[in-house]
Write an enzyme that holds these catalytic residues in place. Structure first.
Site, PDB file in Angstrom:
ATOM      1  CE  LYS A  37      34.010  42.357  38.793  1.00 23.25           C
ATOM      2  NZ  LYS A  37      35.865  41.889  38.342  1.00 23.25           N
ATOM      3  CG  ASP A  67      36.590  40.193  40.844  1.00 25.01           C
ATOM      4  OD1 ASP A  67      37.436  40.632  39.555  1.00 25.01           O
ATOM      5  OD2 ASP A  67      36.526  41.149  41.773  1.00 25.01           O
TER       6      ASP A  67
HETATM    7  P1  NDP Z   1      42.095  36.337  44.504  1.00 26.60           P
HETATM    8  O1  NDP Z   1      40.853  36.387  45.624  1.00 26.60           O
HETATM    9  O2  NDP Z   1      43.018  34.989  44.061  1.00 26.60           O
HETATM   10  O3  NDP Z   1      43.282  37.334  45.384  1.00 26.60           O
HETATM   11  C1  NDP Z   1      42.905  38.683  45.953  1.00 26.60           C
HETATM   12  C2  NDP Z   1      44.238  38.882  46.465  1.00 26.60           C
HETATM   13  O4  NDP Z   1      44.410  40.276  47.276  1.00 26.60           O
HETATM   14  C3  NDP Z   1      44.230  38.203  47.998  1.00 26.60           C
HETATM   15  O5  NDP Z   1      45.609  38.142  48.161  1.00 26.60           O
HETATM   16  C4  NDP Z   1      43.563  39.049  48.963  1.00 26.60           C
HETATM   17  O6  NDP Z   1      44.014  38.772  50.670  1.00 26.60           O
HETATM   18  C5  NDP Z   1      43.949  40.349  48.327  1.00 26.60           C
HETATM   19  N1  NDP Z   1      42.836  41.030  49.194  1.00 26.60           N
HETATM   20  C6  NDP Z   1      42.052  41.040  48.733  1.00 26.60           C
HETATM   21  N2  NDP Z   1      41.197  42.158  49.392  1.00 26.60           N
HETATM   22  C7  NDP Z   1      41.670  42.441  49.878  1.00 26.60           C
HETATM   23  C8  NDP Z   1      41.573  43.888  50.936  1.00 26.60           C
HETATM   24  N3  NDP Z   1      40.790  44.432  51.020  1.00 26.60           N
HETATM   25  N4  NDP Z   1      42.691  44.928  50.974  1.00 26.60           N
HETATM   26  C9  NDP Z   1      43.790  44.088  51.058  1.00 26.60           C
HETATM   27  N5  NDP Z   1      44.085  42.412  49.910  1.00 26.60           N
HETATM   28  C10 NDP Z   1      42.995  42.475  50.058  1.00 26.60           C
HETATM   29  O7  NDP Z   1      41.409  38.037  43.350  1.00 26.60           O
HETATM   30  P2  NDP Z   1      42.673  38.140  42.180  1.00 26.60           P
HETATM   31  O8  NDP Z   1      44.142  37.927  42.073  1.00 26.60           O
HETATM   32  O9  NDP Z   1      41.719  37.646  40.759  1.00 26.60           O
HETATM   33  O10 NDP Z   1      41.919  39.341  41.830  1.00 26.60           O
HETATM   34  C11 NDP Z   1      42.957  40.175  42.512  1.00 26.60           C
HETATM   35  C12 NDP Z   1      42.524  41.868  41.989  1.00 26.60           C
HETATM   36  O11 NDP Z   1      42.775  41.942  40.323  1.00 26.60           O
HETATM   37  C13 NDP Z   1      40.795  42.340  42.370  1.00 26.60           C
HETATM   38  O12 NDP Z   1      40.782  43.661  42.463  1.00 26.60           O
HETATM   39  C14 NDP Z   1      39.506  41.593  40.844  1.00 26.60           C
HETATM   40  O13 NDP Z   1      38.845  42.510  40.784  1.00 26.60           O
HETATM   41  C15 NDP Z   1      41.115  42.493  39.750  1.00 26.60           C
HETATM   42  N6  NDP Z   1      41.142  41.445  38.339  1.00 26.60           N
HETATM   43  C16 NDP Z   1      40.633  40.259  38.499  1.00 26.60           C
HETATM   44  C17 NDP Z   1      40.747  39.396  37.870  1.00 26.60           C
HETATM   45  C18 NDP Z   1      40.807  37.771  37.135  1.00 26.60           C
HETATM   46  O14 NDP Z   1      40.937  37.201  36.107  1.00 26.60           O
HETATM   47  N7  NDP Z   1      41.185  37.125  38.356  1.00 26.60           N
HETATM   48  C19 NDP Z   1      41.550  40.336  35.765  1.00 26.60           C
HETATM   49  C20 NDP Z   1      40.873  41.569  36.265  1.00 26.60           C
HETATM   50  C21 NDP Z   1      41.435  41.922  37.928  1.00 26.60           C
HETATM   51  P3  NDP Z   1      43.528  37.740  50.976  1.00 26.60           P
HETATM   52  O15 NDP Z   1      44.150  36.422  51.243  1.00 26.60           O
HETATM   53  O16 NDP Z   1      43.862  38.210  52.617  1.00 26.60           O
HETATM   54  O17 NDP Z   1      42.126  38.184  51.282  1.00 26.60           O
HETATM   55  O1  2IT Z   2      38.182  42.370  36.371  1.00 31.84           O
HETATM   56  C1  2IT Z   2      37.734  41.348  35.256  1.00 31.84           C
HETATM   57  O2  2IT Z   2      38.227  42.229  34.464  1.00 31.84           O
HETATM   58  C2  2IT Z   2      37.809  40.116  35.708  1.00 31.84           C
HETATM   59  N1  2IT Z   2      37.392  40.049  37.038  1.00 31.84           N
HETATM   60  C3  2IT Z   2      37.498  38.965  35.189  1.00 31.84           C
HETATM   61  C4  2IT Z   2      36.696  39.044  34.024  1.00 31.84           C
HETATM   62  C5  2IT Z   2      35.666  37.889  32.698  1.00 31.84           C
HETATM   63  O3  2IT Z   2      34.577  37.693  32.767  1.00 31.84           O
HETATM   64  O4  2IT Z   2      36.712  37.148  33.224  1.00 31.84           O
END
Ligand code: NDP
Ligand code: 2IT
Length: 449
Positions: free
Chosen positions: A122, A162
């Site tokens: 990561k 992420d």
């Molecule tokens: P994005 O940046 O697309 O969206 C993140 C969302 O979460 C936004 O709505 C953001 O609000 C909110 N957010 C972020 N930080 C905070 C905080 N400290 N407090 C409250 N709200 C917060 O990210 P993703 O949708 O990709 O990721 C969301 C979660 O999913 C994370 O935990 C990530 O690690 C996990 N994840 C993502 C994967 C992926 O493929 N993208 C895969 C597996 C897990 P704001 O706009 O205000 O920042």
């Molecule tokens: O938390 C996760 O699994 C991710 N942000 C996606 C990682 C990836 O390599 O697609």
């Protein structure tokens, strides 16, 4: 406290999220260590909690006013026992080494569960893309890659997105890597479709979290049809979670960002979701604008000093936390249970605090932990790597079908491991054990390296 937890706390006292992630795994795998003394003899836990390599670097860039800015860049290469390091990059002001170590640690077990050959890593930066122009984001990404490029490669370490890193950022990062290496390779996943990306990768994490929920329900003879569902976040994972919930006949009623929560009791239908996607992905706006367009919905500003999050305090059947770590504390978990929620499928990484998880178990909530439920994203990243190696593009149906097969197999692996070690129905313990065994057996085969 176990010896291993004591060790990580003594070595790195200022990394509470990493301690939390280690503790959660350690608690689950105790019966495995007890039944397999060779793991303890090989100091397997001591090796697992120490990243194989950590890269920490300066990221200087020039903003639109001509001022020099300095951020910190990281890549935690945690474990390569079963494949190249694989895991996302997070750009958010809260990013520090402890948070990235927790995420990399989780990623190792998650990736092992996917059935694909991927190690865990990561990375990211404390850079905040919010409010920055496209040019500023591009200059930052180029500076970030000007260092990172020497440490990664399609057979070494393959980053992805992420929080704060989506298609735009992956594009700028890829462009710089290609220029520096003079190579067009699958060094990043989450690429756009016209230059090496995979269909379904943007959708994969959210779709996967819903498929995992559907599997848990199916195992109980139930389905998502008609289930009222609380969703948090409004980014990549939240959006496609809502889309798949609608596909399967469920009723999403909430979403959020870091400033506030939307509750739309009437249900978020396809038209409303399309509005949200344009608001977030094209206009890069805030969720509070939703109530201007749909005044029947309620917006509540987040109060950082409050002891609970109002999003989790509504009548519902299912919850899909999809924002960030520790967004559900014990009070929130109690509110969920009191409001009738009987299923939690974690799209985010480690969104529930340890005391919250305890409550899920006490109340027999069907609980899909992040490293199982959100593994769909990295799974399709793995499929993107395969397509890049083959120089082929699979159809939407082909990738979606493979994603569904993988989520089913993760569900079965977690259920079987939980059963085998005397904790039937405990997906948390089962996922930890199944991921752990695969990785540590590979480590033992490869000797002390
Ligand atoms: P994005 O940046 O697309 O969206 C993140 C969302 O979460 C936004 O709505 C953001 O609000 C909110 N957010 C972020 N930080 C905070 C905080 N400290 N407090 C409250 N709200 C917060 O990210 P993703 O949708 O990709 O990721 C969301 C979660 O999913 C994370 O935990 C990530 O690690 C996990 N994840 C993502 C994967 C992926 O493929 N993208 C895969 C597996 C897990 P704001 O706009 O205000 O920042
Ligand atoms: O938390 C996760 O699994 C991710 N942000 C996606 C990682 C990836 O390599 O697609």
């Amino acid at each position: 406290m176990t010896e291993i937890l004591q060790l990580v706390k003594e070595k790195d006292p200022a990394q509470p999220e990493f301690h939390q992630a280690v503790n959660e795994v350690v608690a689950s795998i105790k019966p495995v260590l007890d039944q397999n003394p060779e793991y303890r003899a090989a100091k397997i836990m001591e090796r697992l909690v120490e990243p194989e390599r950590v890269i920490l670097f300066r990221v200087p860039w020039v903003d639109d006013r001509g001022e020099v800015q300095v951020n910190r860049g990281f890549r935690v290469e945690m474990n390569s026992a079963i494949g190249p390091y694989k895991g996302g990059l997070r750009f958010h002001p809260s990013v520090n080494l402890g948070i990235l170590k927790f995420l990399a640690f989780e990623q190792v077990f998650k990736n092992a569960l996917t059935t694909l050959p991927m190690g865990g890593g990561k990375g990211g930066s404390d850079f905040d893309p919010k409010g920055k122009s496209d040019n500023e984001v591009m200059r930052f990404c180029q500076s970030f890659m000007a260092e990172l490029f020497r440490h990664i490669g399609p057979n070494t370490d393959v980053p992805a997105g992420d929080i704060g890193v989506g298609a735009r950022e992956i594009g700028y990062l890829f462009g710089m890597y290609k220029k520096l290496r003079n190579e067009f390779t699958g060094v990043l996943t989450g690429k756009s479709l016209n230059w090496g990306g995979s269909l379904i990768r943007p959708e994969a994490t959210g779709y996967g979290a819903v498929y995992f929920a559907a599997e848990m329900l199916n195992h109980k003879g139930d389905s998502l049809e008609g289930k009222t569902s609380l969703v948090s976040g409004s980014g990549n994972v939240a959006q496609y979670t809502m889309e798949k919930l609608l596909d399967l006949g469920a009723r999403p009623v909430s979403f959020s960002d870091s400033t506030g929560v939307i509750y739309d009791e009437a249900g978020i239908d396809r038209e409303k979701l399309a509005y949200l996607m344009t608001l977030k992905n094209v206009r890069r706006g805030r969720v509070k604008e939703y109530v201007t367009k749909y005044p029947e919905a309620v917006y509540t500003e987040t109060d950082p000093s409050a002891d609970h999050n109002p999003l989790w305090d509504h009548p519902a059947d299912c919850a899909f936390p999809s924002a960030t770590q520790n967004e559900i504390n014990a009070k929130d978990a109690q509110n969920l249970v009191n409001n009738g929620v009987f299923l939690v499928s974690e799209g985010a990484n480690m969104p529930t605090t340890p005391n919250g998880i305890k409550l899920y178990h006490e109340h027999k909530v069907l609980y899909g932990p992040g490293k199982a439920a959100n593994a769909g994203g990295v799974s399709v990243s793995g499929l993107e790597m395969t397509q890049n190696s083959q120089r082929l593009n699979w159809t939407r149906e082909e990738v979606d079908n493979r994603l569904q097969i993988i989520m089913k197999s993760i569900h079965t692996a977690a259920l079987d491991a939980a059963e085998q070690y005397g904790m039937p129905g405990n997906y948390e313990a089962g996922a930890n054990i199944a991921g752990f065994v695969k990785v540590v057996d590979a480590m033992i085969d490869q000797g002390v390296v």
